[in-house]
Design a protein around this motif. Structure first.
Motif, PDB file in Angstrom:
ATOM      1  N   GLN A 100     -18.142  -5.088  -5.415  1.00  8.73           N
ATOM      2  CA  GLN A 100     -18.058  -5.443  -4.002  1.00  8.73           C
ATOM      3  C   GLN A 100     -19.402  -5.261  -3.309  1.00  8.73           C
ATOM      4  O   GLN A 100     -19.811  -6.092  -2.487  1.00  8.73           O
ATOM      5  CB  GLN A 100     -16.982  -4.605  -3.305  1.00  8.73           C
ATOM      6  CG  GLN A 100     -15.563  -4.990  -3.696  1.00  8.73           C
ATOM      7  CD  GLN A 100     -14.508  -4.075  -3.092  1.00  8.73           C
ATOM      8  OE1 GLN A 100     -14.781  -2.915  -2.786  1.00  8.73           O
ATOM      9  NE2 GLN A 100     -13.311  -4.584  -2.922  1.00  8.73           N
TER      10      GLN A 100
ATOM     11  N   ASN B  64     -11.952  -8.830  -7.019  1.00 12.56           N
ATOM     12  CA  ASN B  64     -10.576  -9.107  -6.621  1.00 12.56           C
ATOM     13  C   ASN B  64      -9.634  -9.056  -7.809  1.00 12.56           C
ATOM     14  O   ASN B  64      -8.528  -8.497  -7.722  1.00 12.56           O
ATOM     15  CB  ASN B  64     -10.498 -10.470  -5.944  1.00 12.56           C
ATOM     16  CG  ASN B  64      -9.081 -10.848  -5.546  1.00 12.56           C
ATOM     17  OD1 ASN B  64      -8.529 -11.812  -6.063  1.00 12.56           O
ATOM     18  ND2 ASN B  64      -8.495 -10.102  -4.632  1.00 12.56           N
TER      19      ASN B  64
ATOM     20  N   SER C   8      -9.111  -5.502  -8.707  1.00  7.05           N
ATOM     21  CA  SER C   8      -8.331  -4.853  -7.651  1.00  7.05           C
ATOM     22  C   SER C   8      -6.844  -5.119  -7.821  1.00  7.05           C
ATOM     23  O   SER C   8      -6.007  -4.236  -7.590  1.00  7.05           O
ATOM     24  CB  SER C   8      -8.785  -5.342  -6.268  1.00  7.05           C
ATOM     25  OG  SER C   8     -10.101  -4.925  -5.994  1.00  7.05           O
TER      26      SER C   8
ATOM     27  N   PRO D 223      -5.763  -0.074   3.786  1.00  5.01           N
ATOM     28  CA  PRO D 223      -6.583  -0.654   2.719  1.00  5.01           C
ATOM     29  C   PRO D 223      -7.310   0.420   1.923  1.00  5.01           C
ATOM     30  O   PRO D 223      -7.818   1.385   2.487  1.00  5.01           O
ATOM     31  CB  PRO D 223      -7.568  -1.552   3.488  1.00  5.01           C
ATOM     32  CG  PRO D 223      -7.627  -0.973   4.860  1.00  5.01           C
ATOM     33  CD  PRO D 223      -6.257  -0.433   5.125  1.00  5.01           C
ATOM     34  N   ARG D 224      -7.332   0.259   0.603  1.00  3.32           N
ATOM     35  CA  ARG D 224      -7.929   1.225  -0.323  1.00  3.32           C
ATOM     36  C   ARG D 224      -7.289   2.603  -0.221  1.00  3.32           C
ATOM     37  O   ARG D 224      -7.857   3.600  -0.647  1.00  3.32           O
ATOM     38  CB  ARG D 224      -9.445   1.320  -0.119  1.00  3.32           C
ATOM     39  CG  ARG D 224     -10.178  -0.008  -0.202  1.00  3.32           C
ATOM     40  CD  ARG D 224     -11.669   0.200  -0.282  1.00  3.32           C
ATOM     41  NE  ARG D 224     -12.375  -1.072  -0.119  1.00  3.32           N
ATOM     42  CZ  ARG D 224     -13.660  -1.230  -0.303  1.00  3.32           C
ATOM     43  NH1 ARG D 224     -14.405  -0.219  -0.676  1.00  3.32           N
ATOM     44  NH2 ARG D 224     -14.233  -2.402  -0.137  1.00  3.32           N
TER      45      ARG D 224
ATOM     46  N   ASP E 194      -7.129 -10.643   6.611  1.00  2.00           N
ATOM     47  CA  ASP E 194      -7.833  -9.751   5.688  1.00  2.00           C
ATOM     48  C   ASP E 194      -6.945  -8.597   5.212  1.00  2.00           C
ATOM     49  O   ASP E 194      -6.236  -7.966   6.004  1.00  2.00           O
ATOM     50  CB  ASP E 194      -9.076  -9.161   6.362  1.00  2.00           C
ATOM     51  CG  ASP E 194     -10.180 -10.194   6.547  1.00  2.00           C
ATOM     52  OD1 ASP E 194     -10.223 -11.143   5.750  1.00  2.00           O
ATOM     53  OD2 ASP E 194     -10.979 -10.038   7.478  1.00  2.00           O
TER      54      ASP E 194
ATOM     55  N   ASP F 211      -6.819  -5.554   1.576  1.00  2.00           N
ATOM     56  CA  ASP F 211      -7.568  -5.005   0.452  1.00  2.00           C
ATOM     57  C   ASP F 211      -6.570  -4.283  -0.443  1.00  2.00           C
ATOM     58  O   ASP F 211      -5.380  -4.139  -0.091  1.00  2.00           O
ATOM     59  CB  ASP F 211      -8.653  -4.041   0.960  1.00  2.00           C
ATOM     60  CG  ASP F 211      -9.816  -3.886  -0.028  1.00  2.00           C
ATOM     61  OD1 ASP F 211      -9.619  -4.188  -1.221  1.00  2.00           O
ATOM     62  OD2 ASP F 211     -10.899  -3.461   0.395  1.00  2.00           O
TER      63      ASP F 211
END
Length: 375
Positions: free
Chosen positions: A76, A98, A101, A281-282, A308, A310
């Motif tokens: 990233q 991605n 992920s 996210p994350r 968006d 993640d």
């Protein structure tokens, strides 16, 4: 190994062709990784050898104690730096980040369409000239909905034994969950399954234990927030096909659930529908996505959108501008060659229609459906 031999060679070649190893300082490529981990990496004066050493080590590490996957962070960072320089190799780094992920943090997302097969993506559309203002009450409704959203931590069991990292800390899938009815939260099945892509699904016994020993953390709105942690009493119902799991909380967290859109979301050729997502996210502090967030398509079971997200966003509520849930977010695929609201590339996100989930619950567990809806 996250990258196979061919992908590893592709990354090395892209790094050379783009001058990444000469133009971007190594500390920038390693940014975001824990300082102790960075310090333990071997160093070499040759940029090419240093690249190989870093990639080899990062590729070997499944994840760190906090859940971070080092190779994803590295890819990233590289993609971001190359994109800032308008260098085309950025796409390779983005795509691989991605793909990995979607295999990590229990995010073995199944059966998502390839973006190249989606007509609204392959048209390479550009959307301009719309009034994107919302009424002032949008903010208060967002805050009310956000109180029902929590981070969920799921331990992994295999054959009845808890899986741990090399450090001895528990292997945890991190996702997002939210209150759908009193003492009931919903997240993705793949979050509770807590398996990476390519691994067999958890056994019934393991998935039941994983769900029961999960924890949800409300009010994790910033890094130093005082979180309210609530245990799970049981896994009530789940579907792998629609990728949802409904869990009963051990205690009432003392807050209302998020309202549900009473109709399936539908799209026509003239539709202009925005969706907003509150997420972790994350697995980090709560964030909200409400810009560049249009729906691109919808059918009876899925909606697709450019909002968006993640890794760690799995299980988030996908809401309309009235902050009613229209879908349960479940995954994303990287879309190449898309021009969307000024972005030359984009991620196509996917969620299960909330009304499809309710219909499935009604067909399989009428008592639970009545508890959830009062009908």
């Amino acid at each position: 190994m996250w990258l196979d031999a061919n992908q590893f060679n592709m990354v090395e070649k892209a790094a050379l062709d783009s001058d990444l190893i000469h133009d971007v300082p190594r500390q920038v490529l390693l940014r975001g990784l824990p300082s102790g981990f960075r310090a333990a990496l071997r160093t070499d004066p040759s940029p090419l050898v240093q690249l190989a050493l870093d990639l080899t080590k990062l590729n070997e590490v499944e994840r760190l104690a906090g859940g971070m996957v080092p190779i994803v962070q590295y890819l990233q960072n590289a993609a971001e730096q190359l994109a800032l320089r308008s260098i085309p190799e950025a796409e390779l780094f983005k795509r691989l980040a991605n793909e990995i992920s979607n295999r990590t943090r229990g995010a073995a997302v199944a059966d998502l369409p390839a973006p190249s097969t989606l007509p609204e993506v392959t048209r390479h559309e550009v959307i301009v000239g719309r009034d994107d203002m919302v009424d002032f009450g949008f903010l208060s409704r967002a805050l009310a909905a956000g109180g029902a959203v929590a981070r969920i931590l799921v331990p992994k069991f295999d054959g009845g034994s808890q899986v741990r990292l090399a450090s001895g800390e528990p292997w945890l899938a991190r996702g997002t969950a939210w209150i759908i009815a009193p003492r009931l939260v919903i997240t993705n099945h793949h979050v509770i399954n807590a398996r990476s892509a390519g691994e067999p699904d958890a056994s019934d016994a393991d998935i039941t234990r994983q769900a029961k020993q999960s924890m949800v953390e409300f009010d994790f709105d910033r890094t130093d927030a005082a979180k309210i942690t609530v245990a799970i009493d049981s896994l009530v119902h789940a579907s792998k096909a629609l990728d949802y799991a409904i869990l009963r909380l051990a205690n009432d967290p003392g807050r209302a659930g998020i309202a549900l859109n009473p109709e399936p979301l539908k799209m026509t050729a003239t539709s202009y529908q925005a969706v907003n997502i509150i997420q972790h996210p994350r697995g980090e502090a709560k964030r909200i996505a409400f810009r560049n967030n249009l729906v691109t398509a919808a059918d009876d079971q899925l909606i697709r959108y450019f909002t968006d997200t993640d890794l760690g966003s799995s299980g988030s509520p996908v809401c309309d501008d009235n902050w009613r849930v229209v879908a349960l977010h479940r995954g994303a695929k990287y879309a190449k060659g898309v021009s969307y609201q000024g972005k030359e590339t984009a991620y196509v996100n996917f969620g299960s229609q909330i009304q499809a989930i309710l219909a499935d619950v009604k067909a399989e567990n009428a008592a639970l459906h009545q508890e959830m809806t009062g009908v």
